[in-house]
Each structure stands twice: as structure tokens, then as C-alpha cells.
Design a protein around this motif. Structure first.
Motif, PDB file in Angstrom:
ATOM      1  N   ALA A 113       0.822  -1.212   0.000  1.00 39.67           N
ATOM      2  CA  ALA A 113       0.000   0.000   0.000  1.00 39.67           C
ATOM      3  C   ALA A 113       0.858   1.266   0.000  1.00 39.67           C
ATOM      4  O   ALA A 113       1.988   1.292   0.517  1.00 39.67           O
ATOM      5  CB  ALA A 113      -0.937   0.020   1.210  1.00 39.67           C
ATOM      6  N   TYR A 114       0.296   2.308  -0.576  1.00 37.81           N
ATOM      7  CA  TYR A 114       0.843   3.669  -0.529  1.00 37.81           C
ATOM      8  C   TYR A 114       1.229   3.978   0.911  1.00 37.81           C
ATOM      9  O   TYR A 114       0.422   3.833   1.835  1.00 37.81           O
ATOM     10  CB  TYR A 114      -0.247   4.599  -1.042  1.00 37.81           C
ATOM     11  N   SER A 115       2.486   4.389   1.141  1.00 38.19           N
ATOM     12  CA  SER A 115       2.995   4.473   2.511  1.00 38.19           C
ATOM     13  C   SER A 115       2.183   5.396   3.421  1.00 38.19           C
ATOM     14  O   SER A 115       2.009   5.073   4.605  1.00 38.19           O
ATOM     15  CB  SER A 115       4.472   4.871   2.503  1.00 38.19           C
ATOM     16  N   PRO A 116       1.648   6.549   2.973  1.00 35.19           N
ATOM     17  CA  PRO A 116       0.800   7.320   3.881  1.00 35.19           C
ATOM     18  C   PRO A 116      -0.471   6.579   4.309  1.00 35.19           C
ATOM     19  O   PRO A 116      -0.982   6.820   5.407  1.00 35.19           O
ATOM     20  CB  PRO A 116       0.472   8.570   3.063  1.00 35.19           C
ATOM     21  N   ASN A 117      -0.968   5.672   3.477  1.00 38.82           N
ATOM     22  CA  ASN A 117      -2.115   4.860   3.888  1.00 38.82           C
ATOM     23  C   ASN A 117      -1.679   3.888   4.986  1.00 38.82           C
ATOM     24  O   ASN A 117      -2.409   3.679   5.970  1.00 38.82           O
ATOM     25  CB  ASN A 117      -2.683   4.103   2.689  1.00 38.82           C
ATOM     26  N   ARG A 118      -0.496   3.309   4.844  1.00 39.57           N
ATOM     27  CA  ARG A 118       0.027   2.444   5.905  1.00 39.57           C
ATOM     28  C   ARG A 118       0.183   3.226   7.207  1.00 39.57           C
ATOM     29  O   ARG A 118      -0.194   2.751   8.288  1.00 39.57           O
ATOM     30  CB  ARG A 118       1.389   1.867   5.503  1.00 39.57           C
ATOM     31  N   GLU A 119       0.743   4.426   7.113  1.00 39.94           N
ATOM     32  CA  GLU A 119       0.952   5.229   8.312  1.00 39.94           C
ATOM     33  C   GLU A 119      -0.382   5.611   8.961  1.00 39.94           C
ATOM     34  O   GLU A 119      -0.511   5.626  10.192  1.00 39.94           O
ATOM     35  CB  GLU A 119       1.754   6.477   7.957  1.00 39.94           C
ATOM     36  N   LEU A 120      -1.375   5.896   8.123  1.00 41.95           N
ATOM     37  CA  LEU A 120      -2.699   6.209   8.647  1.00 41.95           C
ATOM     38  C   LEU A 120      -3.303   4.992   9.345  1.00 41.95           C
ATOM     39  O   LEU A 120      -3.873   5.097  10.432  1.00 41.95           O
ATOM     40  CB  LEU A 120      -3.599   6.680   7.509  1.00 41.95           C
ATOM     41  N   GLY A 121      -3.167   3.830   8.710  1.00 43.13           N
ATOM     42  CA  GLY A 121      -3.674   2.612   9.333  1.00 43.13           C
ATOM     43  C   GLY A 121      -2.980   2.317  10.648  1.00 43.13           C
ATOM     44  O   GLY A 121      -3.631   1.944  11.638  1.00 43.13           O
ATOM     45  N   ASP A 122      -1.672   2.497  10.693  1.00 45.76           N
ATOM     46  CA  ASP A 122      -0.936   2.258  11.941  1.00 45.76           C
ATOM     47  C   ASP A 122      -1.380   3.231  13.029  1.00 45.76           C
ATOM     48  O   ASP A 122      -1.450   2.872  14.218  1.00 45.76           O
ATOM     49  CB  ASP A 122       0.566   2.395  11.695  1.00 45.76           C
ATOM     50  N   TRP A 123      -1.677   4.465  12.652  1.00 51.33           N
ATOM     51  CA  TRP A 123      -2.161   5.459  13.618  1.00 51.33           C
ATOM     52  C   TRP A 123      -3.532   5.060  14.150  1.00 51.33           C
ATOM     53  O   TRP A 123      -3.793   5.142  15.361  1.00 51.33           O
ATOM     54  CB  TRP A 123      -2.212   6.829  12.942  1.00 51.33           C
ATOM     55  N   TYR A 124      -4.406   4.614  13.278  1.00 52.88           N
ATOM     56  CA  TYR A 124      -5.718   4.130  13.727  1.00 52.88           C
ATOM     57  C   TYR A 124      -5.551   2.973  14.700  1.00 52.88           C
ATOM     58  O   TYR A 124      -6.273   2.858  15.690  1.00 52.88           O
ATOM     59  CB  TYR A 124      -6.543   3.690  12.519  1.00 52.88           C
ATOM     60  N   ALA A 125      -4.578   2.095  14.411  1.00 56.83           N
ATOM     61  CA  ALA A 125      -4.363   0.931  15.270  1.00 56.83           C
ATOM     62  C   ALA A 125      -3.811   1.330  16.636  1.00 56.83           C
ATOM     63  O   ALA A 125      -4.208   0.790  17.672  1.00 56.83           O
ATOM     64  CB  ALA A 125      -3.428  -0.052  14.588  1.00 56.83           C
ATOM     65  N   SER A 126      -2.897   2.292  16.667  1.00 58.23           N
ATOM     66  CA  SER A 126      -2.246   2.649  17.922  1.00 58.23           C
ATOM     67  C   SER A 126      -3.075   3.581  18.798  1.00 58.23           C
ATOM     68  O   SER A 126      -2.992   3.526  20.026  1.00 58.23           O
ATOM     69  CB  SER A 126      -0.884   3.300  17.642  1.00 58.23           C
ATOM     70  N   ASP A 127      -3.903   4.446  18.163  1.00 55.18           N
ATOM     71  CA  ASP A 127      -4.586   5.485  18.932  1.00 55.18           C
ATOM     72  C   ASP A 127      -6.102   5.372  18.983  1.00 55.18           C
ATOM     73  O   ASP A 127      -6.732   6.026  19.818  1.00 55.18           O
ATOM     74  CB  ASP A 127      -4.251   6.865  18.344  1.00 55.18           C
ATOM     75  N   PHE A 128      -6.709   4.547  18.118  1.00 52.53           N
ATOM     76  CA  PHE A 128      -8.168   4.577  18.029  1.00 52.53           C
ATOM     77  C   PHE A 128      -8.828   3.210  18.152  1.00 52.53           C
ATOM     78  O   PHE A 128     -10.005   3.050  17.829  1.00 52.53           O
ATOM     79  CB  PHE A 128      -8.594   5.236  16.706  1.00 52.53           C
ATOM     80  N   GLY A 129      -8.082   2.232  18.614  1.00 58.65           N
ATOM     81  CA  GLY A 129      -8.687   0.935  18.895  1.00 58.65           C
ATOM     82  C   GLY A 129      -9.158   0.180  17.675  1.00 58.65           C
ATOM     83  O   GLY A 129     -10.115  -0.607  17.741  1.00 58.65           O
ATOM     84  N   VAL A 130      -8.510   0.384  16.554  1.00 60.68           N
ATOM     85  CA  VAL A 130      -8.842  -0.321  15.324  1.00 60.68           C
ATOM     86  C   VAL A 130      -7.762  -1.364  15.047  1.00 60.68           C
ATOM     87  O   VAL A 130      -6.566  -1.085  15.178  1.00 60.68           O
ATOM     88  CB  VAL A 130      -8.948   0.657  14.136  1.00 60.68           C
ATOM     89  N   SER A 131      -8.170  -2.559  14.674  1.00 61.33           N
ATOM     90  CA  SER A 131      -7.220  -3.589  14.280  1.00 61.33           C
ATOM     91  C   SER A 131      -6.874  -3.393  12.809  1.00 61.33           C
ATOM     92  O   SER A 131      -7.765  -3.363  11.954  1.00 61.33           O
ATOM     93  CB  SER A 131      -7.838  -4.976  14.497  1.00 61.33           C
ATOM     94  N   VAL A 132      -5.575  -3.244  12.498  1.00 63.75           N
ATOM     95  CA  VAL A 132      -5.120  -3.075  11.129  1.00 63.75           C
ATOM     96  C   VAL A 132      -4.089  -4.155  10.837  1.00 63.75           C
ATOM     97  O   VAL A 132      -3.065  -4.247  11.510  1.00 63.75           O
ATOM     98  CB  VAL A 132      -4.514  -1.675  10.903  1.00 63.75           C
ATOM     99  N   ARG A 133      -4.387  -4.978   9.839  1.00 59.51           N
ATOM    100  CA  ARG A 133      -3.498  -6.083   9.478  1.00 59.51           C
ATOM    101  C   ARG A 133      -3.130  -5.987   7.999  1.00 59.51           C
ATOM    102  O   ARG A 133      -3.912  -5.519   7.187  1.00 59.51           O
ATOM    103  CB  ARG A 133      -4.177  -7.425   9.769  1.00 59.51           C
ATOM    104  N   TYR A 134      -1.928  -6.453   7.689  1.00 56.57           N
ATOM    105  CA  TYR A 134      -1.421  -6.378   6.326  1.00 56.57           C
ATOM    106  C   TYR A 134      -1.488  -7.755   5.666  1.00 56.57           C
ATOM    107  O   TYR A 134      -1.272  -8.778   6.321  1.00 56.57           O
ATOM    108  CB  TYR A 134       0.007  -5.850   6.317  1.00 56.57           C
ATOM    109  N   TYR A 135      -1.785  -7.754   4.371  1.00 59.17           N
ATOM    110  CA  TYR A 135      -1.911  -9.023   3.654  1.00 59.17           C
ATOM    111  C   TYR A 135      -1.087  -9.006   2.375  1.00 59.17           C
ATOM    112  O   TYR A 135      -0.728  -7.951   1.843  1.00 59.17           O
ATOM    113  CB  TYR A 135      -3.381  -9.324   3.359  1.00 59.17           C
ATOM    114  N   ASP A 136      -0.799 -10.200   1.882  1.00 60.73           N
ATOM    115  CA  ASP A 136      -0.078 -10.371   0.625  1.00 60.73           C
ATOM    116  C   ASP A 136      -0.933  -9.789  -0.501  1.00 60.73           C
ATOM    117  O   ASP A 136      -2.070 -10.216  -0.703  1.00 60.73           O
ATOM    118  CB  ASP A 136       0.163 -11.860   0.382  1.00 60.73           C
TER     119      ASP A 136
END
Length: 394
Positions: A113-136
Motif C-alpha cells: 500500500a501507498y505508505s501514507p495509507n500504511r501510516e494512517l492505518g498504523d495510527w488508527y491501530a495505535s490510537d483509536f482501537g482499530v485492528s489493522v493487518r497487512y496481507y499479501d
């Protein structure tokens, strides 16, 4: 008091002009309608406003005749029904999260994924209680094995914006729809020209209009496009609540560029494919990651689903070359400049260390990757430029 009424002073006339513009004006370009305040004929019209109704004018932040023209044209190009505009491509990605993802939800992101999308997903995971997982990104229908009861959104990128894997979009969308899960795709690469994800079952298309739609490397804007009225309404609600809007002047620049977009895209495509095939013959290169070439993972999906590739592709140098050598090669280019945002007339090059960017899949190459965007320069000059820098630094 005379029949003409009391005299109106010049200052008031400057605020309340008595314009008498000749009707019947028509021109090639859509006029630029700049507005914050929208005027209404009476209070009944204001009280009848419904934010879901795209045919009503309410406030300049939400739409003007200029932005509405752009939204309608983008929907038509993409084969959708509804478009929303945002201040950037990343803002459009963010709006999808804001509209549909809540604490406790699970999101699947492709590992390319586009790296800012990854960073956004990681932020959601760390600060907003969302599970974000990466797939092949090549999981295809095997994405079903990763789906959990709380999976709400599956992101797709076709192809990956750096590593170029081409996913089986239709298979992922089919699995998601069977399980009632929303799909969104970053389809900036195809621009609605070479691939239409909505026709392959995807729910929401995200475009960075900063790229091919602008074509001038001078406008920031993004869009979400869908054929589903309910999804459009939720995206619209989120955009409205967060006060996201775009400039009518910027919309006019993109409207001006749209008629030449396919011609430009095809020109990028011809030059990029020619350079990619040539680079595949160079001894310094381990692999060329151009979706139109068999060496690119997911090439079979590209051949099946896409009609063109535009100007973006990557190469991986053989592992014997150091990062310093590759950096010197990139900096030694004359016509390929250093920069991230592609889609304009100017060619670009950027080195990447992919192993550090992967979390779900093993990157199979040890060498440094360089992503090229091939602009509108003469391909012969670009080839000579790459060759001189290869010879000088590698």
C-alpha cells in the motif's frame, strides 16, 4: 420619492450591483464559480435543504457549479454515479476511514500500500482501537482466510505504487461482497483510463487527482467515486462533518486538463514500456517491475484486466551494487528529477529500500529498488540520460 426609488449610494451599489449580463453565454471551459456564501430566494428554500440531495446548492464548501462539473465528469470517466472531492489523494483515503471505520473494527491493508495509507492505518491501530493487518497483495480469493467477524474494510491497490504487484481485484472484491465487507481501492495508477474497478466489484474508488488528472504537477486534490448511493451519503456526511472542501480555481485547472488526459496517459505508457524493455537488457538490473512485462508479479491479472500502464514502473538493481552507488546513479540523472508526486510532464526517479517497508510478505530481492515515472520528454533523451548515469556510477 420618485418612481425610480431613492438614490442608492455608490458603496451600496458595489455590494448590491444591478448587473445586466447578456444571456446566452457559452464557452469551452466551465466558468470558475468562487463562493463561500450561497444565496437563497426565500426562507422556505433554506428550510427545505437536505444534505443528501446533490442537486441542491447549500454552501461553497460542499459544492459549486465548477466543482460539480468536475465531480460529474470524474464519475463518468470511472463508470460510477457519485463523486466527492477532497484536498488531496490522502484526504480521500482518510475520508473512507472517517466514514466507515470505528473502534473495534478490523481493516485489511495490502503490504504494497501507498505508505501514507500504511501510516494512517498504523495510527488508527495505535490510537483509536482499530485492528489493522497487512496481507499479501497477491492473496486473491485467499483473502477469505484473513477475514474476521469484525473486518469492516479491505483496501486494495492496483498495482502497488512502488513494488508494482497487480492483485486479482475481482477475486478480492467477490470474497468481500459475499461476506458483507466494504472494499476500497487506490486506483490512481489507472486514472479510470486503463482499469475501472467498479466494474470488477469494488465499492469505492479513490483517485489522487494530483497525478494524471491534473497533469501539471501543480494541483493538490483527491476524489472518492462510487455507484452506491448509501456509501456516497456516508462519505459525504464524513466530509461535511470534517469541513473538507476544494478550491473552484483548482477544479477549473483539472477540468482544463481532463480532455488531454488519455492522450497524455498513452504517451507516458509508450515511453515507459520502451524504457522498461530496454532496462531489462541491462546487466546492472536484477528485475524490471513493469506490470506489462512477465517479470512483474501479478502480470497475468494485468493482462486480463488492464488496457494500459501509464508512466510508472520500478527496477531492482543487482545486490552487488551499494546504496551509495544507486543514490549516485539517481542523483546523476539529468532529466529524471527527484520527487514523489508523479503524473505530470516531468520524469522522476526515487530509490527505495523495500525490506524495511514490508510486514506481511517477504521481499524476494536484496538490491535497491528505483521507481521511475516517465514523463513527456522524448524517450530517446531519457534513455540516453539513464545510460550515461549507469555508466558513470555503476
Amino acid at each position: 420619492m420618485s418612481e425610480a426609488g431613492p438614490k442608492i449610494h455608490p458603496q451600496t451599489l458595489s455590494v448590491h450591483p444591478e448587473d445586466r449580463i447578456t444571456p446566452g453565454w457559452d464557452a469551452v471551459q466551465v466558468p470558475v464559480a468562487r463562493a463561500s456564501t450561497v444565496l437563497f430566494p426565500d426562507l422556505a428554500s433554506i428550510r427545505a435543504l437536505n444534505w443528501r440531495d446533490d442537486t441542491q446548492w447549500r454552501y461553497g464548501l460542499h459544492a459549486t457549479p465548477t466543482s460539480m462539473a468536475l465531480m460529474q465528469r470524474l464519475a463518468a470517466i470511472e463508470g460510477g454515479q457519485h463523486t466527492l472531492l477532497h484536498p488531496s489523494g490522502l484526504s480521500s483515503i482518510t475520508n473512507v476511514y472517517l466514514a466507515f471505520v470505528r473502534p473495534g473494527d478490523d481493516v485489511l491493508l495490502p503490504d504494497n500500500a501507498y505508505s501514507p495509507n500504511r501510516e494512517l492505518g498504523d495510527w488508527y491501530a495505535s490510537d483509536f482501537g482499530v485492528s489493522v493487518r497487512y496481507y499479501d497483495p497477491l492473496a486473491g480469493e485467499k483473502i477469505a482466510d484473513l477475514i474476521q467477524p469484525n473486518t469492516k474494510l479491505i483496501w486494495i491497490e492496483a498495482p502497488g505504487s512502488v513494488t508494482m504487484e497487480v492483485p486479482d481485484v475481482a477475486a478480492i472484491a467477490r470474497v468481500a461482497r459475499e461476506k458483507g465487507i466494504l472494499t476500497a481501492i487506490d486506483s490512481t495508477y489507472a486514472a479510470g483510463i486503463s482499469f475501472r474497478p467498479l466494474e470488477h466489484g469494488v465499492d469505492i474508488v479513490v483517485q489522487a487527482l494530483t497525478k494524471y488528472q491534473s497533469g501539471g504537477s501543480d494541483v493538490m486534490m483527491g476524489a472518492t467515486i462510487t455507484s452506491n448511493s448509501d456509501l456516497h451519503a456516508e462519505l459525504k456526511r464524513a466530509r461535511m462533518r470534517f469541513g473538507l472542501g476544494v478550491s473552484s480555481d483548482d477544479c477549473s485547472l483539472i477540468l482544463r486538463s481532463l480532455p488531454t488526459m488519455q492522450l497524455r496517459y498513452e504517451a507516458h505508457d509508450r515511453s515507459a514500456l520502451s524504457l522498461a524493455k530496454w532496462l531489462a537488457t541491462r546487466d546492472e538490473v536484477e528485475v524490471v517491475l513493469h506490470p506489462a512485462l512477465p517479470s512483474c508479479p501479478g502480470h497475468e491479472h494485468f493482462v486480463r484486466d488492464f488496457t494500459g500502464a501509464g508512466g510508472l514502473f520500478s527496477i531492482v538493481f543487482k545486490p552487488g551494487y551499494t546504496s551509495a552507488q544507486v543514490d549516485a546513479f539517481v542523483e546523476g540523472l539529468r532529466f529524471f528529477k527527484l520527487g514523489y508526486s508523479w503524473g505530470g510532464a516531468l520524469s522522476l526517479a526515487m530509490p527505495y529500500h523495500i525490506r524495511a517497508m514490508r510486514t506481511a510478505t517477504q521481499w524476494p530481492y536484496d538490491g535497491v529498488l528505483v521507481r521511475f515515472f516517465v514523463g513527456l520528454e522524448d524517450e530517446r533523451d531519457l534513455r540516453a540520460d539513464i545510460e550515461q548515469s549507469l555508466n558513470a556510477h555503476l
